[in-house]
Design an enzyme around this catalytic site. Structure first.
Site, PDB file in Angstrom:
ATOM      1  N   TYR A 106       0.804  -1.219   0.000  1.00 55.97           N
ATOM      2  CA  TYR A 106       0.000   0.000   0.000  1.00 55.97           C
ATOM      3  C   TYR A 106       0.840   1.273   0.000  1.00 55.97           C
ATOM      4  O   TYR A 106       0.297   2.376  -0.101  1.00 55.97           O
ATOM      5  CB  TYR A 106      -0.921   0.025   1.230  1.00 55.97           C
ATOM      6  CG  TYR A 106      -1.893  -1.127   1.294  1.00 55.97           C
ATOM      7  CD1 TYR A 106      -2.948  -1.217   0.402  1.00 55.97           C
ATOM      8  CD2 TYR A 106      -1.745  -2.143   2.239  1.00 55.97           C
ATOM      9  CE1 TYR A 106      -3.846  -2.270   0.459  1.00 55.97           C
ATOM     10  CE2 TYR A 106      -2.638  -3.202   2.308  1.00 55.97           C
ATOM     11  CZ  TYR A 106      -3.686  -3.258   1.411  1.00 55.97           C
ATOM     12  OH  TYR A 106      -4.563  -4.313   1.458  1.00 55.97           O
ATOM     13  N   HIS A 135      -4.304   6.221  -1.322  1.00 55.64           N
ATOM     14  CA  HIS A 135      -4.853   6.200   0.029  1.00 55.64           C
ATOM     15  C   HIS A 135      -3.781   6.452   1.081  1.00 55.64           C
ATOM     16  O   HIS A 135      -4.116   6.688   2.251  1.00 55.64           O
ATOM     17  CB  HIS A 135      -5.508   4.842   0.279  1.00 55.64           C
ATOM     18  CG  HIS A 135      -6.856   4.911   0.930  1.00 55.64           C
ATOM     19  ND1 HIS A 135      -7.633   6.058   0.990  1.00 55.64           N
ATOM     20  CD2 HIS A 135      -7.592   3.949   1.560  1.00 55.64           C
ATOM     21  CE1 HIS A 135      -8.762   5.793   1.612  1.00 55.64           C
ATOM     22  NE2 HIS A 135      -8.763   4.530   1.975  1.00 55.64           N
ATOM     23  N   TYR A 163      -5.393  -1.186   9.773  1.00 58.37           N
ATOM     24  CA  TYR A 163      -5.784  -0.736   8.443  1.00 58.37           C
ATOM     25  C   TYR A 163      -6.610   0.545   8.553  1.00 58.37           C
ATOM     26  O   TYR A 163      -7.109   0.901   9.624  1.00 58.37           O
ATOM     27  CB  TYR A 163      -6.540  -1.840   7.704  1.00 58.37           C
ATOM     28  CG  TYR A 163      -5.627  -2.947   7.253  1.00 58.37           C
ATOM     29  CD1 TYR A 163      -4.705  -2.731   6.223  1.00 58.37           C
ATOM     30  CD2 TYR A 163      -5.637  -4.191   7.872  1.00 58.37           C
ATOM     31  CE1 TYR A 163      -3.840  -3.727   5.817  1.00 58.37           C
ATOM     32  CE2 TYR A 163      -4.771  -5.195   7.470  1.00 58.37           C
ATOM     33  CZ  TYR A 163      -3.876  -4.962   6.442  1.00 58.37           C
ATOM     34  OH  TYR A 163      -3.020  -5.947   6.046  1.00 58.37           O
ATOM     35  N   ASN A 222      -9.590   1.612   7.852  1.00 59.23           N
ATOM     36  CA  ASN A 222     -10.937   1.691   8.394  1.00 59.23           C
ATOM     37  C   ASN A 222     -11.007   1.467   9.902  1.00 59.23           C
ATOM     38  O   ASN A 222     -12.088   1.573  10.487  1.00 59.23           O
ATOM     39  CB  ASN A 222     -11.874   0.709   7.668  1.00 59.23           C
ATOM     40  CG  ASN A 222     -11.456  -0.732   7.829  1.00 59.23           C
ATOM     41  OD1 ASN A 222     -10.328  -1.018   8.219  1.00 59.23           O
ATOM     42  ND2 ASN A 222     -12.350  -1.650   7.534  1.00 59.23           N
ATOM     43  N   ASP A 248      -5.963  11.646   2.332  1.00 60.47           N
ATOM     44  CA  ASP A 248      -6.310  11.785   0.921  1.00 60.47           C
ATOM     45  C   ASP A 248      -7.746  12.306   0.792  1.00 60.47           C
ATOM     46  O   ASP A 248      -8.603  12.021   1.619  1.00 60.47           O
ATOM     47  CB  ASP A 248      -6.174  10.440   0.204  1.00 60.47           C
ATOM     48  CG  ASP A 248      -7.017   9.348   0.840  1.00 60.47           C
ATOM     49  OD1 ASP A 248      -6.832   9.077   2.037  1.00 60.47           O
ATOM     50  OD2 ASP A 248      -7.864   8.757   0.139  1.00 60.47           O
ATOM     51  N   ASN A 294     -13.219   6.197   5.068  1.00 62.07           N
ATOM     52  CA  ASN A 294     -13.327   5.259   6.182  1.00 62.07           C
ATOM     53  C   ASN A 294     -12.357   5.565   7.320  1.00 62.07           C
ATOM     54  O   ASN A 294     -12.656   5.292   8.484  1.00 62.07           O
ATOM     55  CB  ASN A 294     -13.105   3.829   5.686  1.00 62.07           C
ATOM     56  CG  ASN A 294     -14.266   3.316   4.867  1.00 62.07           C
ATOM     57  OD1 ASN A 294     -15.415   3.683   5.099  1.00 62.07           O
ATOM     58  ND2 ASN A 294     -13.977   2.461   3.892  1.00 62.07           N
TER      59      ASN A 294
END
Length: 225
Positions: free
Chosen positions: A58, A63, A104, A106, A131, A152
């Site tokens: 990631y 994100h 993560y 969320n 973001d 999220n």
């Protein structure tokens, strides 16, 4: 006649003695870098949060521009915070503590809210780098409060902080092209020209907020992009 100790039994006795001492001794303390540090020793008036997902897969995605901006701001490895799902470090030349969750996106609030609580930092002194779909790539905007707009990470922060009244540094990534799902867009690699400039500007925005105040940061940053 007294018993004799053969060479073989002597070696076995030595091994057993070694194993007994090994397993009865206390474990060696973990190295300092693995233990992290105690938040009770931190004197901070602001919290600067970078939102993103952990993991190499990631690291270069849209994100994760919040992570990128936080890294630009501190330029040093974050340290683990024992008992908390987050890593952090003081921001040089400020009274702000930089932090990012090890969960993560969320679930970001699970790592950030306990840090804010332990440091006694109210929501209005929390600056979140994240973001923003509703801003074009290259744009940076600073504001206090507002809706999460489907983000999220912000939703999780709001849930765990109990309010929307924290400061956001919004890093524009733009809306996806027609036919591209939003999850694919935000988790796709950043290829926008001028990303380095945008990330540096977002980091500067956070520093201005904690050193000069929200209004000064808005005036300077919004006039420049």
């Amino acid at each position: 006649m007294g018993s004799t100790l053969t060479p073989t039994s002597h070696r076995l006795g030595t091994v057993f003695d070694f194993l007994r001492r090994l397993f009865s001794s206390s474990p060696a303390p973990a190295p300092a870098q693995d233990r992290g540090f105690d938040l009770a020793a931190i004197d901070a008036e602001w919290l600067i949060v970078g939102l993103g997902n952990p993991g190499a897969q990631y690291a270069a995605t849209r994100h994760n521009v919040g992570y990128m901006a936080l890294d630009e701001l501190i330029d040093a490895p974050l340290q683990p915070l024992p008992g908390i799902k987050a890593h952090g470090l003081m921001v040089p030349d400020t009274n702000a503590f930089a932090v990012r969750s090890t969960t993560y996106m969320n679930l970001s609030g699970e790592g950030i809210a306990p840090v804010a609580e332990k440091l006694g930092i109210p929501p209005e002194r929390i600056v979140v780098l994240h973001d923003e779909l509703d801003l074009p790539a290259g744009k940076v905007r600073v504001k206090l409060g507002g809706n999460e707009n489907g983000h999220n990470g912000l939703k999780s922060l709001t849930e765990h902080l109990g309010t929307r009244d924290y400061i956001r540094v919004r890093i524009g990534i733009g809306r996806p092209p027609k036919g591209t799902p939003v999850p694919d867009w935000v988790l796709g690699p950043v290829k926008d020209k001028g990303l380095d400039v945008q990330i540096a500007l977002a980091a500067e925005s956070a520093r201005l907020v904690v050193t000069q105040g929200l209004q000064r940061a808005q005036n300077e940053i919004h006039a420049r992009n």
